[in-house]
Design a protein around this motif. Structure first.
Motif, short mmCIF file in Angstrom:
data_model
loop_
_atom_site.label_atom_id
_atom_site.label_comp_id
_atom_site.label_asym_id
_atom_site.label_seq_id
_atom_site.Cartn_x
_atom_site.Cartn_y
_atom_site.Cartn_z
N SER A 160 0.77 -1.24 -0.03
CA SER A 160 0.01 -0.09 0.10
C SER A 160 0.77 1.32 0.06
N ASP A 336 3.58 0.56 6.15
CA ASP A 336 2.98 -0.19 4.96
C ASP A 336 2.12 -1.39 5.33
N ILE A 339 -1.83 -5.66 0.74
CA ILE A 339 -3.20 -5.68 0.52
C ILE A 339 -3.56 -6.99 -0.73
N HIS A 383 -5.23 -8.46 4.57
CA HIS A 383 -4.24 -7.64 4.79
C HIS A 383 -3.19 -8.22 5.70
#
Length: 396
Positions: A160, A336, A339, A383
């Motif tokens: 991310s 960070d 995902i 996640h």
């Protein structure tokens, strides 16, 4: 019309290079039933049966259990499944090769030690073997190119943080013109390959690793920039350079693999110039915790490593360890999370993880892949905590 050729159990087994007992067992299990029987009730197999048998043997070699072979018709077994299975077997074989290299190295070192001593010292010999095996097995698992490439690919795809780990790390390095830089455990040279456009031509970088394969990969990735880089095999416990030779020293996700961390840090301090900067990255104990929980949910015997790496040198205890050798310590945190919404992407990484994952799922690969896929499909994505950071310190 040409009459179909049929084979007895013995002929069929000989064609495939297996035992008659194996063919009979497959029949009993219902995996491969003969297409025909003669008047006496004996099994007769056709060429079509032989194609089925070759598929069974191929799937068995690729690590599927007999139950999973039976389920291939239900779940299908496509090109991507074949590629993943081949990758799994490749990693298993590479791990075995690396282990044998470690054993050979330990034996050769012990041999030299014995030859140089007047009398046989068993305690010394055994200690040498233990040290080499324990440390280099861990290091070899880490530097394996398939694992390192999988880590880079995983973070590039699912991070991310759009800066990316290697770009972020490079941006924190205080590089100046004419600096001499040394990196231990350089791996495939990703830190430099991904930032080559930002590297000043006057800076000389020496990349070292304990593994020749990784040095080779780094040279390939930095092909065309050889004048800026030197490549060398080096043991972090005995760094082969004179004292106060480098302005910058880098250890990217390496220190937690060192058996004698104090020895390595002493060596780093020795070769670093007064006022030189030491950069070392690591993780905390939450790093990838969701991925570990996912794997343990399938089998609680899975181990990513024999000990939690962050306990040896992590974001929580790294500063106190470094204080013994360096000053002005700063900790930079990388914000960070991964995902992940693609099963194949996460499996490619899982298959490369050091630990016992390959052994545990060796005969349950298809079942494991279905399990991972269901976990992702239930929520659309998973996640994964990506807790990394960089320590910056100075030699005074």
């Amino acid at each position: 019309m040409k009459e179909e050729r049929l084979y007895t159990t013995g002929e069929f087994a000989k064609m495939a290079g297996v035992t008659i007992r194996t063919i009979r067992y497959y029949d009993t299990k219902g995996i491969l039933k003969p297409s025909h029987h003669n008047s006496s009730g004996h099994r007769l197999y056709s060429n079509e049966d032989f194609i089925k048998l070759k598929k069974i043997l191929a799937l068995k070699y690729l690590g599927l259990s007999l139950d999973e072979v039976m389920n291939t018709e239900l779940y299908s077994f496509e090109k991507d499944d074949m590629v993943n299975s081949l990758r799994l077997q490749k990693n298993i074989i590479k791990n075995k090769i690396n282990h044998m290299k470690t054993v050979l190295n330990a034996i050769e070192t012990a041999e030299v030690s014995i030859q140089n001593d007047e009398n046989l010292d068993w305690n010394k010999t055994i200690d040498i073997i233990k040290i080499l095996e324990n440390e280099k097995v861990l290091l070899q698992q880490y530097v394996d190119s398939s694992n390192l490439n999988a880590i880079v690919k995983l973070q590039d795809r699912f991070s991310s943080n759009k800066h990316g780990w290697y770009n972020w790390t490079f941006s924190n390095l205080k590089l100046k013109k004419n600096y001499k830089v040394l990196e231990i455990g350089c791996g495939n040279g990703a830190l430099w390959a991904k930032n080559i456009e930002y590297l000043n031509d006057s800076i000389e970088v020496t990349l070292t690793d304990i593994c020749q394969d990784m040095i080779n990969d780094a040279q390939v990735n930095l092909d065309g920039y050889d004048k800026r880089f030197n490549f060398q095999i080096a043991d972090p416990n005995n760094i082969p350079f004179e004292g106060e030779s480098f302005d910058i020293f880098i250890a990217n996700h390496v220190l937690f693999y060192m058996k004698d961390l104090n020895k390595v840090l002493s060596e780093i301090k020795r070769v670093l110039k007064i006022g030189g900067h030491f950069y070392c990255s690591t993780i905390d104990n939450h790093h990838m915790k969701e991925l570990e929980e996912l794997m343990l949910g399938f089998n609680n015997n899975i181990k990513i490593s024999e000990e939690r790496l962050s306990s040896k040198f992590g974001l929580d205890n790294g500063e106190s360890i470094l204080k013994k050798y360096f000053s002005d310590i700063q900790k930079h945190l990388y914000e960070d999370k991964l995902i992940v919404n693609d099963t194949k992407g996460i499996l490619e990484y899982i298959y490369s993880i050091p630990g016992n994952i390959l052994e545990v799922i060796d005969t349950k690969k298809k079942e494991f892949e279905i399990y991972v896929d269901k976990n992702i499909q239930q929520n659309g994505e998973i996640h994964i905590t990506n807790s990394q950071g960089l320590f910056e310190s100075i030699k005074i």
